[in-house]
Design an enzyme around this catalytic site. Structure first.
Site, PDB file in Angstrom:
ATOM      1  N   GLY A 236     -30.271 -64.216  30.343  1.00  0.00           N
ATOM      2  CA  GLY A 236     -29.555 -63.107  30.963  1.00  0.00           C
ATOM      3  C   GLY A 236     -30.397 -61.846  31.001  1.00  0.00           C
ATOM      4  O   GLY A 236     -30.584 -61.254  32.049  1.00  0.00           O
ATOM      5  N   PHE A 237     -30.875 -61.420  29.831  1.00  0.00           N
ATOM      6  CA  PHE A 237     -31.728 -60.236  29.693  1.00  0.00           C
ATOM      7  C   PHE A 237     -31.026 -58.952  30.137  1.00  0.00           C
ATOM      8  O   PHE A 237     -31.670 -57.950  30.382  1.00  0.00           O
ATOM      9  CB  PHE A 237     -33.047 -60.413  30.453  1.00  0.00           C
ATOM     10  CG  PHE A 237     -33.729 -61.715  30.158  1.00  0.00           C
ATOM     11  CD1 PHE A 237     -34.292 -61.940  28.916  1.00  0.00           C
ATOM     12  CD2 PHE A 237     -33.783 -62.728  31.103  1.00  0.00           C
ATOM     13  CE1 PHE A 237     -34.906 -63.152  28.623  1.00  0.00           C
ATOM     14  CE2 PHE A 237     -34.393 -63.938  30.814  1.00  0.00           C
ATOM     15  CZ  PHE A 237     -34.949 -64.152  29.577  1.00  0.00           C
ATOM     16  N   ILE A 463     -26.807 -66.496  24.926  1.00  0.00           N
ATOM     17  CA  ILE A 463     -27.550 -66.504  26.198  1.00  0.00           C
ATOM     18  C   ILE A 463     -28.935 -67.130  26.017  1.00  0.00           C
ATOM     19  O   ILE A 463     -29.870 -66.834  26.755  1.00  0.00           O
ATOM     20  CB  ILE A 463     -27.640 -65.086  26.787  1.00  0.00           C
ATOM     21  CG1 ILE A 463     -28.362 -64.124  25.832  1.00  0.00           C
ATOM     22  CG2 ILE A 463     -26.247 -64.557  27.080  1.00  0.00           C
ATOM     23  CD1 ILE A 463     -28.605 -62.729  26.445  1.00  0.00           C
ATOM     24  N   ARG A 587     -32.799 -57.936   7.748  1.00  0.00           N
ATOM     25  CA  ARG A 587     -32.911 -59.323   7.330  1.00  0.00           C
ATOM     26  C   ARG A 587     -32.989 -60.220   8.559  1.00  0.00           C
ATOM     27  O   ARG A 587     -32.186 -60.089   9.479  1.00  0.00           O
ATOM     28  CB  ARG A 587     -31.662 -59.728   6.534  1.00  0.00           C
ATOM     29  CG  ARG A 587     -31.567 -59.025   5.186  1.00  0.00           C
ATOM     30  CD  ARG A 587     -32.138 -59.873   4.082  1.00  0.00           C
ATOM     31  NE  ARG A 587     -31.534 -61.197   4.068  1.00  0.00           N
ATOM     32  CZ  ARG A 587     -31.859 -62.142   3.207  1.00  0.00           C
ATOM     33  NH1 ARG A 587     -32.758 -61.910   2.288  1.00  0.00           N
ATOM     34  NH2 ARG A 587     -31.268 -63.316   3.268  1.00  0.00           N
ATOM     35  N   ASN A 590     -32.442 -66.171  10.998  1.00  0.00           N
ATOM     36  CA  ASN A 590     -32.941 -67.515  11.314  1.00  0.00           C
ATOM     37  C   ASN A 590     -34.370 -67.371  11.818  1.00  0.00           C
ATOM     38  O   ASN A 590     -34.592 -66.954  12.948  1.00  0.00           O
ATOM     39  CB  ASN A 590     -32.045 -68.192  12.364  1.00  0.00           C
ATOM     40  CG  ASN A 590     -32.497 -69.623  12.667  1.00  0.00           C
ATOM     41  OD1 ASN A 590     -33.694 -69.938  12.640  1.00  0.00           O
ATOM     42  ND2 ASN A 590     -31.547 -70.493  12.966  1.00  0.00           N
ATOM     43  N   THR A 593     -35.166 -69.072  15.424  1.00  0.00           N
ATOM     44  CA  THR A 593     -34.691 -68.414  16.644  1.00  0.00           C
ATOM     45  C   THR A 593     -35.221 -66.984  16.723  1.00  0.00           C
ATOM     46  O   THR A 593     -35.461 -66.470  17.809  1.00  0.00           O
ATOM     47  CB  THR A 593     -33.157 -68.427  16.713  1.00  0.00           C
ATOM     48  OG1 THR A 593     -32.624 -67.849  15.521  1.00  0.00           O
ATOM     49  CG2 THR A 593     -32.622 -69.835  16.875  1.00  0.00           C
ATOM     50  N   GLU A 664     -34.549 -57.289  21.717  1.00  0.00           N
ATOM     51  CA  GLU A 664     -35.245 -56.435  22.676  1.00  0.00           C
ATOM     52  C   GLU A 664     -36.517 -55.802  22.144  1.00  0.00           C
ATOM     53  O   GLU A 664     -37.414 -55.459  22.913  1.00  0.00           O
ATOM     54  CB  GLU A 664     -34.272 -55.362  23.192  1.00  0.00           C
ATOM     55  CG  GLU A 664     -33.184 -56.015  24.033  1.00  0.00           C
ATOM     56  CD  GLU A 664     -31.993 -55.117  24.333  1.00  0.00           C
ATOM     57  OE1 GLU A 664     -32.007 -54.491  25.385  1.00  0.00           O
ATOM     58  OE2 GLU A 664     -31.055 -55.069  23.513  1.00  0.00           O
TER      59      GLU A 664
END
Lengths: 698, 327
Positions: A236-237, A463, A587, A590, A593, A664
């Protein structure tokens, strides 16, 4: 809020695989356009071929004689919508506000018939003079009330003009970034299906709760009558965060023809009406002592918006946060042109703004003869430079130091244009990154079943970020169970309302609600003796009060990016040989990801630095390079060695997870690091992106 | 797209016969034609699929050259051992083009006939003399950053997009064609035409003529050759400028050479003036630069593509210097 953020963690921080990963790579995950309700018809949106004027007539009758054509709708025969939002008032007026605006829609039994009908639909226009080119000195530039994300347009402290006039060292330059377009792998598509007075919409959305509210308001019905389904979003961004005209067009068309309608945008159409990053013209002035300590910072930015609505990117806002200086000013001006409305593209504001500021900092480092890493360290503020608020945590200096160590920055010869490998000029550059750590109110429900399974329900969006996986980890920790016992349901407006997957605040916002719901559930279970009743137990949390009551801090993630480039001395081709980022973002929940988020952002920043530009033709009023052969996005061959690292950052002032957003920040500063490296390689300062060979060949 | 009839004949004669009517186009790999049909740029009434009629084989000719069937895929041509050893510039040009997926589909015949990627040509809502004769050329005063600097006309500033064709022009390949009037051979350069006052015609082929093969001449000089392509994106990108070059040096003197440029003109451009200037000249960087300058004297860059002149010059000098190993 000040409880230790590491207590009771087992799974947050673990490199879990994406819970839906197998479904995605095996094609089982159904995206919106895969959905095929019975009796489906296909709609194709017809774009205006003038940039400003009026639609006089659309030859509907000729169209209806064609085989397979079900309907042709334009302003002359469209149902009326209840909205004052001109952006979404599709087919509600004869006015054409930009070239490519949808002025009609054709519906047919097959996509082929619909496309051919759209191609041959005859539309009569009265064209008017248009104005589509942004200039810093445009006479209609004005100061907007606010800019994106609610920031004030202008801020100031001290007397920057006088301070600059008296400063021993001054950098005063103009920087430019072009219009750029989001190109998620999954193009936008909507399937609209009316059932009586209820509407079901399948579409990739970063904000199902927001889309439901907008649709309900436009079609004049209670939100409960709208159901937005969006389990998977193929990128999506920011381009799938706001309600877009094609969605309204699909819903309106389905209502008119009384059948479910599929409206899938082509890649070319993504370059028109799904938003884009505004071009910017920025002037940055830095006044400093000979040792590089800043006396004054001014950052003046000019952007464009459409005549339909005002969207002003917060381009100069990062300059309010980055460096200490007693005298400062930031301004934003916007020009309303006959163009599509710009919108969010990964790190709106921070991304183009930091290209300018961090390029200027490099120029200042050279002017002062100070190492660019050291220059930034010298200008580290003790508290928010404009807000005066304490930082909840700020580890820019640590990122710069750690990045310099990993990159091998020490001993760098600052002289430009003196390193060669064969016919390739080599240079290195650095820039800082920043992004605010935001949080919005959210709700979430968690349900325990007698067998030990839990279901988290929240209208969040994944997304491609890994949100579903990270929320699973967060819930598992809060419930004291294993991730395998937790199912997270998201991407559906029937779930408890949640904010947009945007502003890098998804995990912080949704995660807080998930934690609170799980905590409450655990407390109730304990009170009930630890046994789940036969009918299950369900708890809903709403974080509105908690989020609104949070203490006042300046909350931001920071980072440092280092680039090594090679510039071909004969052709001017720039290739990024190495890109290394170190980030401090609370923190990391994950690592797997998160790493994808960081290197994805950096890759997009590399693409912005070297390639991306949407070229406006002033005579026709539209972007010319509307496909992936002409609008260049970095290919694998451009992306050679991208490394992302992060510092462990304990920040008790954020949220129960202790996390800052990471979606971002990876794109912020990348382009400046690369432009600074290109200067180091060649001695040529590129202040206008992208850095293409025509600017370097000689 | 517009509905069309589709034929898949089994012989060249049948294909040529079926291509006799109006609005007929041959379809091979389809990597460009199908895109243009989807855009509405091309709207043939009939497609004649020639994938079964054109040869997909590469054979040695009695004269020491190669006869490449028009149906040979780009990926097969670039991988062929004899192409790699005898014509490195061709193997490299093919590899520099498009992507692996496209090269697996695209054929030799189709590659030669691909259309310009000028954005005005590809947008049916805008004028373009190549697509719609007489409508005008907005590129000339608009976005022509990657368009022609040599022999463009007031009617068209398009470039030919092929990499392969640049190598074939340098080699002097012979294009075998068959049409209603029989078979003929068209030498390269010579297949593609300059825009002049009729840019709608990219080549000298007449309607219905089918490329059946491309013949590579025996050219020992080509064993020492290369292809260099400068481009914005590191892969999957059309050239800003490219050069195909072959060089034969004896005792420090250029005995023979071949030089062609891509993305500078409406045709793959044979740099004949530079070649003439070099034959018999010392194989030095100065002489290579002098020859490049002689070739580029005829360049007439437009406001946004002046960079192509130094780029072409630098590429020629670099290519020749590398081949001569003088740098």
């Amino acid at each position: 809020m000040t409880a230790p953020v590491t207590a009771g963690r087992r799974y947050a921080g673990a490199a879990l695989d994406r819970v839906e990963g197998l479904d995605k790579v095996t094609g089982r995950a159904a995206y919106a356009a895969d959905h095929r309700p019975a009796d489906l018809v296909h709609a194709v949106a017809v774009p205006a071929t003038i940039a400003r004027g009026e639609v006089v007539q659309v030859d509907v009758d000729a169209m209806l004689k064609r085989p397979g054509v079900v309907a042709a709708i334009w302003h002359g025969n469209a149902p009326r919508l209840a909205t004052s939002d001109e952006e979404l008032a599709v087919l509600q007026s004869r006015r054409v506000a930009y070239r490519g605006q949808y002025v009609a829609v054709v519906v047919a039994e097959t996509p082929e018939d619909a496309r051919e009908a759209a191609r041959t639909l005859r539309i009569e226009y009265v064209a008017e003079e248009h104005d589509v080119i942004l200039r810093a000195d445009h006479p209609r530039a004005y100061r907007p009330e606010n800019v994106n994300a609610g920031h004030p347009s202008d801020t100031g402290q001290g007397d920057p003009d006088a301070a600059l006039a008296a400063a021993p060292v001054v950098v005063d330059e103009e920087y430019g970034t072009p219009a750029e377009h989001n190109n998620p792998m999954e193009p936008h598509a909507t399937i609209a299906d009316w059932h009586g007075d209820g509407l079901i919409v399948h579409e990739p959305s970063q904000n199902v709760s927001g889309l439901r509210a907008t649709l309900a308001s436009l079609f004049g019905m209670p939100p409960g009558h709208v159901h937005v389904v969006s389990p998977h979003v193929g990128g999506g961004f920011g381009s799938k965060a706001k309600t877009l005209p094609h969605t309204i067009l699909a819903a309106l068309t389905a209502k008119q023809v009384g059948r479910p309608v599929k409206l899938a945008l082509t890649r070319r159409q993504l370059f028109v009406a799904t938003g884009y990053r505004t071009p910017t013209v920025q002037r940055v002035r830095l006044g400093a002592e000979p040792d590089g300590r800043l006396i004054a910072i001014t950052h003046d930015a000019v952007m464009q918006s459409s005549t339909l609505s005002e969207f002003t990117e917060q381009t100069a806002v990062p300059s309010r946060v980055m460096y200490a200086a007693p005298h400062r000013r930031t301004t934003h001006r916007v020009v309303r042109l006959d163009v599509p409305t710009p919108s969010w593209m990964r790190a709106p504001g921070e991304c183009p703004g930091m290209f300018a500021l961090e390029s200027a900092m490099d120029e200042l480092a050279i002017a002062c003869g100070v190492d660019p890493v050291e220059l930034r360290v010298r200008n580290e503020p003790a508290a928010g430079p404009e807000s005066g608020l304490p930082f909840s945590s700020r580890n820019l200096v640590a990122c710069l130091r750690e990045g310099a160590r990993r990159f091998g920055w020490a001993g760098r010869d600052p002289r430009p244009g003196v390193r060669r490998r064969g016919r390739t000029l080599i240079g290195t550059g650095v820039a800082a990154s920043t992004f605010p750590a935001l949080r919005a109110p959210s709700s979430a429900t968690v349900r325990a079943e007698p067998g030990g399974r839990y279901t988290v329900r929240i209208a969040a969006a994944d997304i491609g970020t890994g949100a579903r996986t990270v929320l699973t980890q967060i819930a598992a920790d809060a419930l004291g169970t294993a991730p395998a016992a937790v199912t997270v349901e998201l991407g559906d407006s029937a779930l408890p309302p949640a904010p947009v997957a945007g502003g890098s605040m998804g995990t912080a916002s949704w995660g807080t609600a998930v934690v609170r719901a799980c905590e409450e559930l655990a407390a109730r279970l304990e009170a009930a003796g630890g046994t789940v009743p036969d009918g299950g137990l369900e708890v809903t949390a709403d974080t509105g009060r908690e989020v609104r009551a949070q203490e006042r801090y300046s909350r931001h993630a920071f980072g440092a990016q280092f680039a090594e480039v090679g510039v071909d001395a004969d052709t001017g081709e720039t290739r990024v040989l190495r890109l290394l980022g170190v980030f401090a973002a609370g923190r990391v929940l994950n690592p797997k990801t998160a790493r994808s988020q960081f290197i994805g952002g950096m890759t997009m920043g590399l693409s912005m630095a070297l390639l991306e530009e949407s070229i406006m033709d002033g005579r026709f009023g539209d972007f010319l390079n509307c496909d992936l052969a002409q609008y260049h996005i970095a290919a694998h061959a451009d992306v050679r060695d991208v490394q992302a690292y992060w510092l462990e950052e304990e920040d008790p002032h954020l949220n129960p997870m202790g996390s800052k957003g990471i979606g971002e920040i990876g794109i912020v500063g990348t382009a400046a690091a690369i432009a600074n490296a290109v200067h180091h390689a060649t001695g040529v300062r590129i202040r206008e992106l992208p850095i293409r060979l025509d600017k370097l060949v000689r | 797209m517009r509905p069309f009839a589709y034929h898949r004949p089994e012989t060249v004669a049948a294909a040529v016969a079926q291509a006799g009517g109006a609005d007929v186009m041959y379809l091979a790999g389809g990597t460009n034609l199908v895109d243009l049909m989807r855009l509405g740029v091309l709207t043939p009434a009939t497609l004649v699929d020639v994938t079964r009629v054109t040869s997909a084989t590469i054979e040695q000719t009695p004269g020491g050259g190669l006869l490449v069937g028009a149906g040979v895929r780009n990926s097969d041509l670039t991988a062929h051992p004899l192409v790699r050893s005898r014509y490195p510039l061709l193997a490299e040009a093919l590899l520099a083009g498009a992507s692996g997926q496209l090269r697996n589909m695209a054929t030799v015949g189709g590659n030669l006939l691909q259309r310009t990627r000028c954005s005005y040509f590809q947008d049916v809502t805008k004028p373009c003399n190549k697509r719609d004769p007489g409508s005008g050329c907005p590129a000339r005063t608009g976005d022509h950053r990657n368009l022609a600097i040599i022999e463009h006309s007031e009617h068209c500033v398009a470039t030919h997009p092929s990499d392969m064709a640049v190598a074939l022009v340098a080699l002097g390949a012979l294009v075998h064609v068959e049409g209603a009037a029989g078979a003929r051979q068209v030498p390269m350069p010579g297949l593609h035409r300059l825009p002049g006052d009729d840019p709608s015609r990219d080549t000298v082929l007449v309607p219905g003529e089918l490329i059946t093969a491309v013949e590579l001449p025996a050219l020992p000089l080509a064993a020492r050759s290369l292809y260099r392509k400068a481009r914005d994106r590191a892969s999957f990108s059309f050239a800003a400028v490219s050069v195909a070059a072959a060089l034969q040096v004896e005792q420090g003197v250029v005995r023979d050479c071949r030089i062609a440029l891509g993305s500078v003109a409406h045709v793959p451009w044979r740099a004949g003036r530079a070649e003439d200037a070099l034959r018999g000249a010392p194989a030095t960087e100065q002489e290579f630069a002098r020859a490049a300058d002689i070739e580029l004297e005829q360049a007439r860059p437009l406001p946004l593509n002046g960079y192509k002149v130094p780029l072409a010059r630098n590429l020629i000098v670099r290519a020749l210097a590398d081949l001569a190993a003088v740098r």
